[in-house]
Design an enzyme around this catalytic site. Sequence first.
Site, mmCIF file in Angstrom:
data_model
loop_
_atom_site.group_PDB
_atom_site.id
_atom_site.type_symbol
_atom_site.label_atom_id
_atom_site.label_comp_id
_atom_site.label_asym_id
_atom_site.label_seq_id
_atom_site.Cartn_x
_atom_site.Cartn_y
_atom_site.Cartn_z
ATOM 1 N N HIS A 171 -2.223 -10.084 12.368
ATOM 2 C CA HIS A 171 -1.549 -8.900 11.760
ATOM 3 C C HIS A 171 -1.058 -7.890 12.878
ATOM 4 C CE1 HIS A 171 -1.021 -5.108 9.630
ATOM 5 N NE2 HIS A 171 -2.168 -4.718 10.230
ATOM 6 N N GLU A 223 0.517 -1.299 0.087
ATOM 7 C CA GLU A 223 -0.158 -0.058 -0.076
ATOM 8 C C GLU A 223 0.726 1.221 0.074
ATOM 9 O OE1 GLU A 223 -2.080 0.827 3.767
ATOM 10 O OE2 GLU A 223 -1.247 -1.077 4.384
ATOM 11 N N CYS A 226 -3.246 -3.666 4.471
ATOM 12 C CA CYS A 226 -2.311 -4.820 5.014
ATOM 13 C C CYS A 226 -2.682 -5.961 4.697
ATOM 14 C CB CYS A 226 -2.395 -4.386 6.657
ATOM 15 S SG CYS A 226 -1.800 -2.822 6.997
HETATM 16 N N1 COA Z 1 1.989 2.888 30.537
HETATM 17 C C1 COA Z 1 1.539 1.856 30.045
HETATM 18 N N2 COA Z 1 0.468 2.077 29.310
HETATM 19 C C2 COA Z 1 0.077 3.088 28.973
HETATM 20 C C3 COA Z 1 0.488 4.412 29.309
HETATM 21 C C4 COA Z 1 1.632 4.399 30.310
HETATM 22 N N3 COA Z 1 2.321 5.246 30.966
HETATM 23 N N4 COA Z 1 -0.014 5.369 28.906
HETATM 24 C C5 COA Z 1 -0.928 4.884 28.069
HETATM 25 N N5 COA Z 1 -0.916 3.466 28.036
HETATM 26 C C6 COA Z 1 -1.741 2.607 27.320
HETATM 27 C C7 COA Z 1 -3.417 3.076 27.255
HETATM 28 O O1 COA Z 1 -3.799 2.329 28.496
HETATM 29 C C8 COA Z 1 -3.647 2.230 25.803
HETATM 30 O O2 COA Z 1 -3.753 0.894 26.309
HETATM 31 P P1 COA Z 1 -5.215 0.267 25.665
HETATM 32 O O3 COA Z 1 -5.164 0.440 24.349
HETATM 33 O O4 COA Z 1 -4.849 -1.425 26.202
HETATM 34 O O5 COA Z 1 -6.298 0.731 26.298
HETATM 35 C C9 COA Z 1 -2.244 2.290 25.012
HETATM 36 O O6 COA Z 1 -1.522 2.957 25.860
HETATM 37 C C10 COA Z 1 -2.469 3.490 23.905
HETATM 38 O O7 COA Z 1 -2.802 4.676 24.554
HETATM 39 P P2 COA Z 1 -3.790 5.593 23.776
HETATM 40 O O8 COA Z 1 -3.907 6.808 24.591
HETATM 41 O O9 COA Z 1 -4.994 4.907 23.392
HETATM 42 O O10 COA Z 1 -3.033 6.131 22.443
HETATM 43 P P3 COA Z 1 -3.051 6.945 21.308
HETATM 44 O O11 COA Z 1 -4.333 7.774 21.503
HETATM 45 O O12 COA Z 1 -1.848 7.723 21.113
HETATM 46 O O13 COA Z 1 -3.292 5.908 20.193
HETATM 47 C C11 COA Z 1 -3.289 4.052 18.525
HETATM 48 C C12 COA Z 1 -2.914 4.726 20.051
HETATM 49 C C13 COA Z 1 -2.940 2.815 18.315
HETATM 50 C C14 COA Z 1 -4.808 4.498 18.264
HETATM 51 C C15 COA Z 1 -2.558 5.216 17.586
HETATM 52 O O14 COA Z 1 -1.230 4.851 17.613
HETATM 53 C C16 COA Z 1 -2.977 4.803 16.176
HETATM 54 O O15 COA Z 1 -3.734 5.632 15.578
HETATM 55 N N6 COA Z 1 -2.098 4.240 15.552
HETATM 56 C C17 COA Z 1 -2.245 3.709 14.099
HETATM 57 C C18 COA Z 1 -3.640 3.057 13.829
HETATM 58 C C19 COA Z 1 -3.453 1.638 13.969
HETATM 59 O O16 COA Z 1 -2.026 1.023 13.828
HETATM 60 N N7 COA Z 1 -4.523 0.870 13.645
HETATM 61 C C20 COA Z 1 -4.701 -0.407 13.994
HETATM 62 C C21 COA Z 1 -5.528 -1.328 12.986
HETATM 63 S S1 COA Z 1 -4.780 -1.534 11.532
#
Ligand code: COA
Length: 386
Positions: free
Chosen positions: A232, A78, A110
């Site tokens: 994945h 992609e 993906c």
């Molecule tokens: N210690 C341990 N864990 C922590 C933490 C800390 N100090 N601070 C936050 N976390 C955890 C949160 O609790 C959360 O866990 P959970 O998902 O099990 O609830 C995780 O870390 C992520 O935190 P969050 O605030 O949700 O992160 P974010 O808003 O920055 O977004 C994604 C995370 C994955 C949504 C973001 O990275 C993203 O958009 N990625 C691309 C999309 C993707 O890969 N999608 C997957 C499907 S293809």
Amino acid sequence: MKIGIDEMRFATTPYYLSMTDLAHARGEDPNKYLIGIGQEKQAVVPPTQDIVTLGAQAAAKLPADKLKRVRTIIVATESGVDNSKASAMYIKHLLKLDDNIRVIELKEACYAATAGLQFAKGMVTLEPQTYVLVIAADIARYGLNTPGEVTQGAGAVAMLVAANPHVMTIEPGAVSYSQDLMDFWRPLYATEAMVDGKYSTNVYIDFFQHTYQRYLQQTGLSLEDFTALIFHLPFTKMGKKALESLLGDRDDQVAKRLRDQLKAEQVDCRSVGNLYTGSLYLGLMSLIQHGSVAAGDRIGLFSYGSGAEGEFYTGILQPDFHDHVEQLDGPLNARQQVTVAEYEDMFNQQLGMKPEDIEFDLTKDHSRFLLAGQRDHQRQYVDRDN
Ligand code: COA
């Protein structure tokens, strides 16, 4: 006739960024990245690498006698480099393969590499003496200072599909599921993905549950029949979320085994980052290297591509599977660490959509295949061995 994956090789970039360093630079607690997201290192892409060079790097490691018998090359990506020409064409040229070969590029986020494997299986069914080369190559690019930044990565997995394969047969009965959704996409004018991150993780789990449960209904198999379930992994926590959606409170031997195997799948993915199309297959290589698996074991694989498509299918490991999958500890440990400033610099130097002529400095990147630049709107590739 048994058909499946006969050989697996991997390539990534020569550089990585520590997620602890990135967390400090972005004002986040490192444990959010290390534990919450589950990523430790991320491949950093110099301007001299793209999916063509990464794909060629991985495929060039395959046994030469088998490469000579390849009659179709499928590149799943992609992050293609041209809206018209298939990246497989450049790769075929770089590998100096015969002209009597069919080449094609596949796309569905993906998921496409899984479609590539299934199509390859069909082709080998028709012509059992031939090999199909399936390459999953991608650069996961979300942008500096974005929530997705920690889930970037890059690399390519090259797989040969053949009759009587050495690594894993692909069993019949795969369940695919697709719906027109906007959880992640990249318009033609954008070099970075657009993503509704939380939504994408929810869709992923829904699609996993749907395809997995349907697979069980169709086959009469149950959780106990799988030595490992692999996923994945856009980031390694995603696999944990999916597996826990199945296991819930279960703490028996089966649940313990599946959790341990997932940890084995995650090892190399934690160290490279998201490969988009290749992530599930880097996960399979990691499971084979770090997991507790033996010939005859059934592996369940969940493939997911945003947009969105999921597929659950299974494979059986073959007697000498271990000898036909590249061991990755050495190559991954040989990478050079870069600072956040160096990473940002390389991120901004990518050719991307620039139309002008450009020549890249080739002295720093010691990879065999390089993107040397662009001349008259044509990408210039170099093979250091020639
Ligand atoms: N210690 C341990 N864990 C922590 C933490 C800390 N100090 N601070 C936050 N976390 C955890 C949160 O609790 C959360 O866990 P959970 O998902 O099990 O609830 C995780 O870390 C992520 O935190 P969050 O605030 O949700 O992160 P974010 O808003 O920055 O977004 C994604 C995370 C994955 C949504 C973001 O990275 C993203 O958009 N990625 C691309 C999309 C993707 O890969 N999608 C997957 C499907 S293809």
